[in-house]
Design a protein around this motif. Structure first.
Motif, mmCIF file in Angstrom:
data_model
loop_
_atom_site.group_PDB
_atom_site.id
_atom_site.type_symbol
_atom_site.label_atom_id
_atom_site.label_comp_id
_atom_site.label_asym_id
_atom_site.label_seq_id
_atom_site.Cartn_x
_atom_site.Cartn_y
_atom_site.Cartn_z
ATOM 1 N N ASN A 121 0.978 -1.028 -0.236
ATOM 2 C CA ASN A 121 0.111 -0.060 -0.099
ATOM 3 C C ASN A 121 0.959 1.311 0.058
ATOM 4 O O ASN A 121 0.659 2.160 -0.700
ATOM 5 N N ASN A 122 1.983 1.209 0.663
ATOM 6 C CA ASN A 122 2.666 2.435 0.988
ATOM 7 C C ASN A 122 4.234 1.634 0.968
ATOM 8 O O ASN A 122 4.537 0.940 1.963
ATOM 9 N N ASN A 182 3.217 5.446 -2.491
ATOM 10 C CA ASN A 182 2.936 4.346 -3.496
ATOM 11 C C ASN A 182 3.866 4.664 -4.686
ATOM 12 O O ASN A 182 3.772 5.658 -5.517
ATOM 13 N N TYR A 183 4.694 3.530 -5.077
ATOM 14 C CA TYR A 183 5.609 3.886 -6.023
ATOM 15 C C TYR A 183 4.971 4.009 -7.544
ATOM 16 O O TYR A 183 5.291 4.984 -8.201
ATOM 17 N N HIS A 184 4.053 3.296 -7.664
ATOM 18 C CA HIS A 184 3.265 3.504 -8.959
ATOM 19 C C HIS A 184 2.678 4.787 -9.351
ATOM 20 O O HIS A 184 2.619 5.724 -10.218
ATOM 21 N N ALA A 185 1.994 5.206 -8.052
ATOM 22 C CA ALA A 185 1.275 6.627 -7.831
ATOM 23 C C ALA A 185 2.320 7.763 -8.145
ATOM 24 O O ALA A 185 1.998 8.676 -8.882
ATOM 25 N N GLU A 186 3.543 7.592 -7.640
ATOM 26 C CA GLU A 186 4.404 8.647 -7.616
ATOM 27 C C GLU A 186 5.118 8.630 -8.893
ATOM 28 O O GLU A 186 5.273 9.761 -9.593
ATOM 29 N N LYS A 187 5.524 7.329 -9.448
ATOM 30 C CA LYS A 187 6.132 7.443 -10.748
ATOM 31 C C LYS A 187 5.192 7.906 -11.843
ATOM 32 O O LYS A 187 5.829 8.528 -12.920
ATOM 33 N N ARG A 188 4.063 7.367 -11.941
ATOM 34 C CA ARG A 188 2.922 7.970 -12.978
ATOM 35 C C ARG A 188 2.823 9.446 -12.872
ATOM 36 O O ARG A 188 2.981 10.071 -14.011
ATOM 37 N N ARG A 189 2.831 9.981 -11.589
ATOM 38 C CA ARG A 189 2.787 11.451 -11.723
ATOM 39 C C ARG A 189 4.005 12.239 -12.281
ATOM 40 O O ARG A 189 4.008 13.255 -12.824
ATOM 41 N N GLU A 190 5.249 11.625 -12.032
ATOM 42 C CA GLU A 190 6.563 12.056 -12.400
ATOM 43 C C GLU A 190 6.482 12.021 -14.033
ATOM 44 O O GLU A 190 7.016 13.031 -14.666
ATOM 45 N N ALA A 191 5.902 11.025 -14.327
ATOM 46 C CA ALA A 191 5.914 10.767 -16.071
ATOM 47 C C ALA A 191 5.118 11.964 -16.599
ATOM 48 O O ALA A 191 5.490 12.532 -17.634
ATOM 49 N N TRP A 192 4.115 12.238 -15.903
ATOM 50 C CA TRP A 192 3.167 13.390 -16.429
ATOM 51 C C TRP A 192 3.859 14.897 -16.612
ATOM 52 O O TRP A 192 3.866 15.530 -17.380
ATOM 53 N N ALA A 242 7.398 2.524 1.435
ATOM 54 C CA ALA A 242 8.441 2.709 2.695
ATOM 55 C C ALA A 242 7.723 2.090 4.099
ATOM 56 O O ALA A 242 8.547 1.550 4.846
ATOM 57 N N ALA A 243 6.432 2.088 4.053
ATOM 58 C CA ALA A 243 5.787 1.673 5.215
ATOM 59 C C ALA A 243 5.968 -0.017 5.357
ATOM 60 O O ALA A 243 6.027 -0.571 6.393
ATOM 61 N N GLN A 244 6.104 -0.600 4.150
ATOM 62 C CA GLN A 244 6.007 -1.880 4.207
ATOM 63 C C GLN A 244 7.295 -2.461 4.136
ATOM 64 O O GLN A 244 7.458 -3.729 4.497
ATOM 65 N N ALA A 245 8.363 -1.697 3.530
ATOM 66 C CA ALA A 245 9.766 -2.257 3.447
ATOM 67 C C ALA A 245 10.248 -3.009 4.590
ATOM 68 O O ALA A 245 10.865 -3.990 4.719
ATOM 69 N N PRO A 246 10.146 -2.257 5.872
ATOM 70 C CA PRO A 246 10.927 -2.990 6.935
ATOM 71 C C PRO A 246 10.243 -4.368 7.305
ATOM 72 O O PRO A 246 10.757 -5.176 7.777
ATOM 73 N N TYR A 247 9.021 -4.481 6.924
ATOM 74 C CA TYR A 247 8.066 -5.806 7.278
ATOM 75 C C TYR A 247 8.681 -6.845 6.185
ATOM 76 O O TYR A 247 8.533 -7.937 6.268
ATOM 77 N N VAL A 248 8.809 -6.322 4.944
ATOM 78 C CA VAL A 248 9.294 -7.156 3.738
ATOM 79 C C VAL A 248 10.759 -7.737 4.248
ATOM 80 O O VAL A 248 11.044 -8.889 4.087
ATOM 81 N N GLN A 249 11.504 -6.625 4.888
ATOM 82 C CA GLN A 249 12.913 -7.172 5.387
ATOM 83 C C GLN A 249 12.563 -8.305 6.467
ATOM 84 O O GLN A 249 13.611 -9.172 6.393
#
Length: 350
Positions: A101-102, A181-191, A104-111
């Motif tokens: 979902n986020n 959210n990676y997709h949300a941020e990168k799509r916005r960067e593309a615009w 950065a928030a999930q990354a430590p738990y993925v770790q």
């Protein structure tokens, strides 16, 4: 995209209303009684139409393999999703697929999963090393693999069209996905890269987060049109939010008159709903993000990792992002009709 792969793209059943524990799993616990390997897919939210579609596809694809898949949902709440990831360790899953979902928030738990020796594939979006340590390293997070789509490529499809289509000195609004959210941020960067930098004449009237949600987008659009300034283009980071914004103005004669739209709208995902809106002339274009292909690759790689045929860190694959527009939308609608997501009468299936 090859025809064979194109037909596989949309072979999905109607999107599930909720994500329940146990896809084709008998108990939801690690260590199956029949000795099968146990895989868990942690989706970001059942109310997210794409996450729901992806879950449905995961369930279908898992039937082709000799492991058991359990699906759970973080319900767009970081604490909930993080708790589910910890639960995967407790239940001893053999492999976990994570849709954050986020990031950065999930990354430590993925770790934590990685540290527990559980193979992890992150998907839609990829979890990057920068999400874990705050660095500038956008490589896939160490110890994990990924199956994803390129959000820059997806958003560029609409942005490049918009450069030519959006009228001079136009007023536009932007609907964003969840913050972080990676997709949300990168799509916005593309615009920014492919549209706003190329069209300095355009005025960005409003921009806000609708979190992939059509209801939130509808509310935002209702508020924005009350200003009285005509909105010439809706720039949305997914089809679902675009649909909500369009619903807010479909009965407004300033925006839709005699069945013709007096605005442009751009989305991403290529959902059945998005295709119908294109056919109706209310959505200009979208870029397909195939949940069917993403699910197929996830299940294929999960099986290979579980069998020891490859390491999870060798999993790194991305699906394509073909454009869907008024010229080719009938091809996609027909596929949706054939798989039951659109009725013969041209409506979304219940």
């Amino acid at each position: 995209m090859k025809i064979k792969r194109l037909l596989a793209v949309l072979l999905s059943t109607a999107m599930v209303a909720t994500l329940a524990m146990g896809c084709n799993s008998s108990g939801g616990e690690g260590g199956s009684e029949d000795g099968k390997k146990k895989v868990c897919f942690v989706a970001r939210a059942s109310a997210d139409t794409f996450a729901s579609w992806l879950t449905s596809e995961m369930k279908k694809e898992a039937k082709n393999y000799d492991f058991e898949l359990t699906c759970v949902s973080g319900e767009a709440d970081d604490n909930t999703e993080n708790g589910l990831l910890e639960d995967c360790i407790t239940k001893g899953y053999d492999l976990v697929i994570v849709q954050s979902n986020n990031n950065a928030a999930q990354a430590p738990y993925v770790q934590k999963l990685v540290d527990a020796g559980i193979p992890v594939i992150t998907t839609n979006p990829t979890t990057h090393q920068s999400d874990l340590d705050g660095s500038d390293n956008d490589d896939v997070m160490e110890g994990t693999g990924t199956v994803d789509a390129d959000p820059i490529e997806q958003a560029a499809v609409g942005a490049k069209r918009a450069v030519e289509e959006v009228p001079e000195n136009a007023n536009v609004v932007v609907l964003r996905g969840p913050s972080g959210n990676y997709h949300a941020e990168k799509r916005r960067e593309a615009w920014d890269t492919y549209f706003f930098k190329e069209r300095p004449d355009v005025k960005l009237l409003y921009e806000d987060y609708a979190n992939w949600n059509s209801d939130e987008a509808l509310t935002l659009m209702e508020n924005w049109v009350q200003s009285g300034t005509h909105i010439d283009a809706i720039i949305s980071m997914n089809d679902n939010m675009a649909a909500g914004a369009i619903e807010a103005i479909r009965n407004d004669k300033d925006y839709v008159s005699n069945g013709k739209a007096n605005f442009l709208a751009y989305g991403v995902d290529g959902t059945a709903q998005g295709c119908l809106l294109i056919k109706e002339g209310l959505l200009t274009c979208t870029a397909l993000q195939s949940a069917a292909d993403i699910a197929k690759l996830n299940m294929e790689y999960a099986d290979k990792v579980l069998k020891g045929e490859m390491k999870v860190t060798e999993v790194n694959d991305y699906v394509e992002a073909p454009e869907i527009n008024a010229e080719n939308v009938e091809e996609y609608i027909q596929i949706y009709v054939e798989n039951g997501e659109i009725s013969e009468g041209g409506e979304l299936a219940e």
